[in-house]
Design an enzyme around this catalytic site. Structure first.
Site, PDB file in Angstrom:
ATOM      1  N   SER A  81      36.531  48.673  39.455  1.00 33.68           N
ATOM      2  CA  SER A  81      36.083  48.557  40.859  1.00 33.68           C
ATOM      3  C   SER A  81      35.003  49.765  41.009  1.00 33.68           C
ATOM      4  CB  SER A  81      36.907  48.289  41.758  1.00 33.68           C
ATOM      5  OG  SER A  81      36.458  47.869  43.067  1.00 33.68           O
TER       6      SER A  81
ATOM      7  N   ASP B 107      37.013  36.968  38.916  1.00 29.58           N
ATOM      8  CA  ASP B 107      36.468  38.032  39.925  1.00 29.58           C
ATOM      9  C   ASP B 107      35.324  37.530  40.664  1.00 29.58           C
ATOM     10  OD1 ASP B 107      35.922  40.139  41.144  1.00 29.58           O
ATOM     11  OD2 ASP B 107      36.084  41.619  39.314  1.00 29.58           O
TER      12      ASP B 107
ATOM     13  N   HIS C  39      39.776  39.745  41.266  1.00 30.14           N
ATOM     14  CA  HIS C  39      39.367  41.137  41.214  1.00 30.14           C
ATOM     15  C   HIS C  39      40.497  42.214  40.464  1.00 30.14           C
ATOM     16  CE1 HIS C  39      36.559  44.668  41.795  1.00 30.14           C
ATOM     17  NE2 HIS C  39      37.393  45.064  42.540  1.00 30.14           N
TER      18      HIS C  39
END
Lengths: 387, 387
Positions: free
Chosen positions: A159, A325, A358
């Site tokens: 991320s 995700d 995610h």
């Protein structure tokens, strides 16, 4: 390599933040603003080998910190990547030297909006200059210099951590043997920016935020920050995972209450996420770090083409995404892989099949671990690293 | 059919709400609570034929109202389904009699949390009983009775409107010739509930909400409601649509500001959506209507099977979904179609290819219009309706 900027490792604040590097020289940020003095808090795990070639830098995500493994000093819980980092783990502390630093702009020992201004002693608040992913990486580079490491075996993160990985590889290609960007993108999308903006507006709508001066005024915008966290948390999970984990199950009751209590488990879960988050995270840091992610756009920084950021690179990449995700969808990773394929980079791409969204990069995902393990193993061989 | 419940059409409040039906007898809600007196505000368009067989009920979504077409008395803008309803439109006011009512719990003339309690004269606020999709439909049934219509040619609506369509077909199958549920589901999912809960918490976190007593106390939770709207609005659009419409384009500037202003067009757009919404919508109504959607679960109301809700039905269904709708994804519509196929229902299913997300049902989508037009045309023939 020896330390370069007259830094020293000093204790910092009441909470044990691992080690803290004090940077005594001015640091000019991407915005043009300057930090006269700054700190970067970090932890290390494992032992640096004599050749200083076994160091792996782990970059944390938006709400992460330097406590990648081991007991967290505030929450008392395990580190945020306990599954990935440790003895015998994919990032093996028996054979590697793992470094993880709290990002610039963060709130766990590194300089950020909650830090005192070095001249006035007053908490920065919104007077803290805006920092970017490049600024975070520049501070980490100072730490790596301080530790006497010329070349990192790998830079790894998911991320926002993945953005830092890409920035490292783009900015310091000769210092990164291998890059592992996970569940990330070369630029924050319109939808990503939109969700962040809602979170920021939730914080700023809280009257206890006091235009960012809440520390000086003795308040805390906990309600606004909790709402921001609740909204963001939904984006970290997939629809399927929410359905499987919570569905429409009720929380400690047999029938709906015809009211606004947390009837459903998902409501109770989100409220809990919001409430516990505010105990460990600073609202202004949340604003600054979300903004840094919004501003991230490798193409814009390189004449409109991501490939330009990695021209002539010798870094080896392992790009990893997760099928479910939807915040940083696989298509973003594919676009990154296509850009890298247009350069001299050696690129592996692993799309992990999972329904957990995610946050999969933080969870027990055997395929993720296997991919990191195999890739690192080949890099160790190719780089000729010995313990 | 003649009016049944001693109702009368009365003017109501300062804003012209179209017609208003006053229900003078007690209405018992699904919760067991009773409304001693209630109102339902509505508009009609076109002419009811002599046989009273050409009536179509349009059900509005969460933030819609009875102004399906024509000038909106508050915003001054066109009605919310101007593309679908009008002379020569798919819901053709030249040949059909279109009815649209503000839902129970709403804030544009129908009884809701912003209405005065009929005995005390005080605004209900949170003392208003929670209403469900079934309660909304029950009030619409009273309106349809009042208008002397035995059987509706069609009930049509998207999102929360689609839930009402399904509820109508389940509760009053003999009174619905055709049902057109669009971009909806037989139950609100865990993710749907999650997003609604964040919106409610945003409203409730606003100190001007005053535990729901803001009208009595002369405040308005505009900041909290705006944040709720901003977050919800993201879920109405697709990632692709946001990328195409806004991308990372800046708003009236050439470079990022390194601050928290609305640098990006998407931020400016969302802020605008939030600010204009609070001018036309009541915060408590938002809480009540989101809760009604959360509670919607046709299977739970019918021994765990959606098919049970439509056993032996003669209603014809046209289920419509949009490929890029991630809030009410096509998979939900498919599940509904499968359930209907297990009954005597005649079912058409149209998946419209579009990248515009959930809000597609409100937009200029030729495939949507063609589907509604063709389906209605066949129903008119099969039902033997003449103007």
């Amino acid at each position: 390599m020896q330390p370069t900027e007259n830094p020293s490792t000093v204790p910092h604040g009441a909470v044990p933040h691992g080690a803290v590097l004090e940077v005594r020289e001015p640091v000019t940020l991407q915005s043009g603003e300057t930090l006269q003095r700054s700190h970067i808090a970090y932890t290390t795990h494992g032992t640096l080998n004599a050749a200083r070639t076994n160091a792996i830098l782990v970059c944390h995500a938006l709400t992460g910190d330097q406590y990648v493994t081991g007991r967290h000093p505030i929450t008392g819980k395990a580190g945020w990547w306990e599954t990935m980092v440790g003895p015998g783990a994919p990032l093996d502390t028996d054979t590697h030297f793992i470094i993880c630093a709290n990002v610039l702009g963060g709130c766990l020992g590194s300089t950020g909006p909650g830090s005192p201004h070095p001249e006035t002693g007053e908490v920065y608040g919104l007077n803290f200059p805006l920092v970017t992913i490049a600024d975070m990486v520049d501070m980490q580079r100072r730490l790596v210099d301080h530790l006497g490491i010329e070349r990192l075996l790998a830079v790894v993160g998911g991320s926002m951590g993945g953005m830092q990985v890409l920035q490292w590889a783009a900015r310091y290609p000769e210092r990164v043997a291998a890059a592992i960007p996970i569940a990330t993108s070369a630029r924050h999308s319109s939808q990503n920016i939109a969700f962040h903006e809602v979170g920021r507006q939730a914080v700023m709508a809280d009257p206890d935020w006091r235009s960012g001066r809440y520390m000086a005024e003795g308040t805390r915008p906990t309600k606004g920050l909790a709402v921001a966290r609740m909204g963001a948390h939904i984006t970290y999970m997939s629809d399927d995972a929410l359905h499987r984990k919570f569905g429409r199950s009720l929380q400690d009751k047999n029938a709906i209450s015809f009211g606004f209590d947390a009837d459903f488990q998902i409501e109770s879960y989100l409220r809990h996420q919001g409430m516990t988050f505010v105990d460990r995270f600073d609202a202004n840091s949340y604003l600054y770090l979300t903004r840094a992610m919004d501003y991230f756009d490798l193409a814009a920084d390189h004449d409109g083409k991501v490939a330009n950021a990695f021209a002539d690179t010798r870094t080896r990449f392992c790009v990893i995404s997760f099928t479910s995700d939807w915040l940083f969808p696989t298509s973003e990773s594919r676009a990154l892989v296509h850009a890298l394929n247009a350069t001299t980079a050696k690129v592996s791409f692993v799309e992990v099949e999972t329904d957990r969204g995610h946050d999969s990069f933080l969870l027990d995902e055997p395929e993720l671990f296997a991919a990191v393990r195999a890739f690192l193993s080949s890099v160790v061989t190719l780089e000729g690293v010995s313990p």
